[in-house]
Write an enzyme that holds these catalytic residues in place. Structure first.
Site, short mmCIF file in Angstrom:
data_model
loop_
_atom_site.label_atom_id
_atom_site.label_comp_id
_atom_site.label_asym_id
_atom_site.label_seq_id
_atom_site.Cartn_x
_atom_site.Cartn_y
_atom_site.Cartn_z
N CYS A 165 0.85 -1.19 0.00
CA CYS A 165 0.00 0.00 0.00
C CYS A 165 0.89 1.24 0.00
CB CYS A 165 -0.90 0.00 1.23
SG CYS A 165 -1.92 1.48 1.40
N THR A 167 -0.63 4.47 0.02
CA THR A 167 -1.52 5.60 0.31
C THR A 167 -0.85 6.64 1.19
OG1 THR A 167 -3.46 4.19 0.06
CG2 THR A 167 -3.76 6.25 1.25
#
Length: 324
Positions: A165, A167
């Site tokens: 991830c 983000t």
């Protein structure tokens, strides 16, 4: 045989939960394979269910795939969840699968932002249609969601900590995983709810820490990546065998499933090649062995007791790196 070994063998890793909304009872070892399309496969579920472990099946299987799996592996159905997004097309497929295979009792709703009103309404809609199913909202949760969404049976605190991830890099949004688990567990357990810790685990010791922090279930992606049961072909790189692993918000995933990355957003996942690890059973045994040893060290006869035997101390490193 040493006393410690005898104690380790006797540690009970199974838990029994009754979920407050569905009133459904589940018994098993509370480890979950995530619903990423390389990890949350039927093949993974077949092996994990032998250990009474759980698999959140990815949402990209079609109905015919589900029918074949249910017919050939009915014993696995109590240890799996069917996944869905919150778009109408995804929900329609979810409804069809659950109506066709009523033995499936768990639903994993996958969304990036658990605070959105659209998501809340989606959960309410699914709860109204399937009042006796257990709903697992999968992805980014923090404490406030616990008290406000009564239709949710098992919230999932993962605030942008997954191994693939990005983000936090792309958006600056995030929350430390251990803190998220501690805070969510404190809030949820006071309301007779349950939580799933998802993300941040890279070794059996991290899994133990998640349970020690109060997680009822721990969801794993990267630790289950690279096995025979994972989707994808084996790749040869400089004489080494590898398998592809990628985040579900990565370029790879979005191009595969929707054709491209939408112009209004950025890719928030990476694509990596992980070492090929063979059969997942060896990794399962390593994780379970580590958990039993953890319980032995802290004096917990059962996994259920681990959080009551745990004290966290801040350190600068968690292991000696001389020979790493």
């Amino acid at each position: 045989m040493s006393t410690a070994t005898v104690c380790c063998i006797k540690v009970d890793l199974r838990r029994t939960f009754t979920f407050r909304n569905s009133k459904q009872t589940y018994t098993g070892i509370p480890l979950i394979a995530t619903n990423m399309d390389t990890v949350g496969t039927f093949e993974m579920a077949e092996v994990l269910s032998k250990f009474a472990m759980f698999t959140a099946i990815h949402k990209h299987y079609i109905l015919e795939d589900w029918k074949k799996f249910a017919a050939s592996h009915p014993e696995c159905l109590e240890h799996i969840a069917v996944s869905s997004g919150t778009g109408q097309k995804d929900l329609d497929k979810l409804y069809t699968i659950l109506e066709t295979i009523p033995a499936i009792k768990f639903i994993c709703l996958d969304v990036a932002n658990g605070y959105s009103e659209y998501f809340v309404e989606s959960v309410k809609t699914v709860r109204a249609k399937f009042p006796k199913h257990t709903i697992m909202p999968q992805k980014r949760r923090i404490r406030e969601i616990q008290g406000s969404k009564s239709e949710v049976s098992g919230p999932n605190p993962r605030v942008l900590k997954g191994s693939v991830c990005t983000t936090r890099i792309k958006t600056g949004v995030g929350y430390p995983q251990l803190s998220a688990v501690i805070e969510c567990a404190d809030s949820a357990h006071g309301l007779k709810g349950h939580i799933i810790s998802d993300g941040g685990c890279s070794c059996p010791g991290d899994v133990a820490k998640a349970f020690g922090a109060g997680a009822d279930f721990v969801m794993l992606g990267g630790m289950f990546a690279g096995h025979d049961q994972c989707a994808g072909e084996i790749i040869e790189r400089n004489g080494k065998k590898m398998k592809l692993f990628y985040g579900m918000s990565s370029d790879t995933a979005m191009k595969k499933h929707v054709g491209s990355v939408a112009e209004y957003r950025a890719s928030e996942g990476r694509t990596v090649e992980v070492p090929y690890k063979g059969d997942v059973e060896s990794t399962i045994l390593d994780i379970l062995g580590g958990l039993r040893s953890t319980c032995t060290y802290v004096g917990a006869a059962k996994l259920k007791e681990l959080s009551r035997r745990t004290t966290f101390i801040r350190v600068t490193q968690q292991f000696n790196q001389m020979f790493s």
